[in-house]
Design a protein around this motif. Sequence first.
Motif, short mmCIF file in Angstrom:
data_model
loop_
_atom_site.label_atom_id
_atom_site.label_comp_id
_atom_site.label_asym_id
_atom_site.label_seq_id
_atom_site.Cartn_x
_atom_site.Cartn_y
_atom_site.Cartn_z
N GLY A 300 80.26 17.81 65.96
CA GLY A 300 81.48 17.14 65.53
C GLY A 300 82.47 18.02 64.81
O GLY A 300 83.67 18.00 65.09
N GLY A 301 81.99 18.81 63.84
CA GLY A 301 82.90 19.63 63.04
C GLY A 301 83.76 18.78 62.12
O GLY A 301 83.47 17.62 61.86
N HIS A 302 84.84 19.38 61.63
CA HIS A 302 85.77 18.66 60.76
C HIS A 302 86.71 17.82 61.63
O HIS A 302 87.46 18.35 62.44
N GLN A 303 86.66 16.51 61.44
CA GLN A 303 87.53 15.62 62.18
C GLN A 303 88.20 14.65 61.23
O GLN A 303 87.87 14.57 60.04
N THR A 304 89.17 13.93 61.76
CA THR A 304 89.75 12.81 61.04
C THR A 304 90.06 11.75 62.08
O THR A 304 89.73 11.89 63.26
N ILE A 305 90.65 10.67 61.65
CA ILE A 305 91.02 9.58 62.55
C ILE A 305 92.47 9.23 62.25
O ILE A 305 92.88 9.19 61.09
N SER A 306 93.24 9.04 63.28
CA SER A 306 94.65 8.72 63.08
C SER A 306 94.90 7.24 63.35
O SER A 306 94.17 6.61 64.12
N GLY A 307 95.94 6.73 62.75
CA GLY A 307 96.31 5.32 62.94
C GLY A 307 97.70 5.21 63.51
O GLY A 307 98.60 4.72 62.83
N PRO A 308 97.92 5.68 64.74
CA PRO A 308 99.27 5.68 65.29
C PRO A 308 99.77 4.28 65.64
O PRO A 308 98.99 3.40 66.00
#
Length: 431
Positions: A300-308
């Motif tokens: 996975g590594g460093h991820q985030t989640i966006s809320g477009p």
Amino acid sequence: MRTHRLSVLLGSSLVALGLVACGTGSGGGSGGNGKSITIWDGYTQVEAKAFAHLISEYEQQNPGQKVSSLYVNNDNSLQKVLTAVRGGSVPDIAYLYGSWAPNVAQIPQVQTLNSVVKQPGVNWNDFWLGERDVATVKGRIIGIPALVDNLAVVYNKTLFAQAGLQPPSPGWTWDEFVADAKKLTDPAKKQFGTAYVTPGSEDTVWHWEVLLWEAGGKILTPDNKQAAFDSPAGLKALTTLQTMAVSDKSMYLDPSDQAYANVFNSGKIGMLVTGPWDLATFTNVHYGVQIMPSFPGTSGGHQTISGPDNWVIFNNGSDRVKAAEKFLLWLTAPAQVKYFSLHTGDLPIRASVANASGFQASMDQALPGVDTFVKNLGNARQARPQIPSYPKISQVLGNMVVSVLLGKTQPAAALHSAAQQVNQILASPNQ
């Protein structure tokens, strides 16, 4: 949190949305010659002021063109659109949550924009991957990005120093996060290492989904036919949260989804996973911002989640459709994106703007720490499932996470039960 960024509709079909037998013609009749278009948006305060300025600028650059903006609370916008569709009075453009995209795509009056975004100068790939994914439903582009957010960690520098902890580095891990949260916790002071929102809503869910992805997991199988989160990755993600909430008691649980910001601002929470919308409220804290930790040894590594969120165009006749397309392409061009971000603090919806020389420094000067969120947009590499049944799936996942954080269910059992429920939802002919 700014709930309008992530609100999820409870219905998951055209019937649940109230869209039945509304026909396939233009939503508002032939609608004139395109010299006047209407937009429904939910902007208030600085956003409303900046948007009004841009509309005025567009009208000056395009004599004879009138753009009328009407405020509609974003939480109610889809239902109002559906009512307008049935009544033949749909707007030309509406601001709609990205989480609604699969449902929006089922409205006959919604314009397909695949050919529009391929026009010279649009540079569709300049929009962040998470935005493009959310605007696309089964290969059909039904919106142009209106907003993008993401999650990162905001931490209290003073509390870190008092606990003898070094500020988190860009390469930090979830084991370090858990350990730091425990050291930052002081029951005598009613001080917690971190916090988690527990209303069981999508805000509860998307925080966990980041950990799932970072652990190398998926929400659903690639064909969206089966749950995939009941996995070693899902267990790692949920157990990490359980350790802090139940074992270490280092996690402040907030069922209101509002109190956490005041508690953090009062100096009683060491670290907070949140978005850029909260920064302006942290006036009493000497804070820093760092990207999400990772799970070493996973894919996975460093991820985030966006809320477009999306701008959606409705068919009110070819002239008005063309006028609406022209306005949105202008509104989302780099110059206007830059103006809106610098005057509102909203993250830039284009990578070229975010990466332009001096831009991030200008943003950070106005809102300290926001530059990390800007850079973090590149870590939004996945999107939530773009299927109409996702709202129902989100409810199941929200209940799963809350049951574990409250100590009512063990992670493995919670994951298995939730997966069974999700598979039932996906097996429904109306999913």
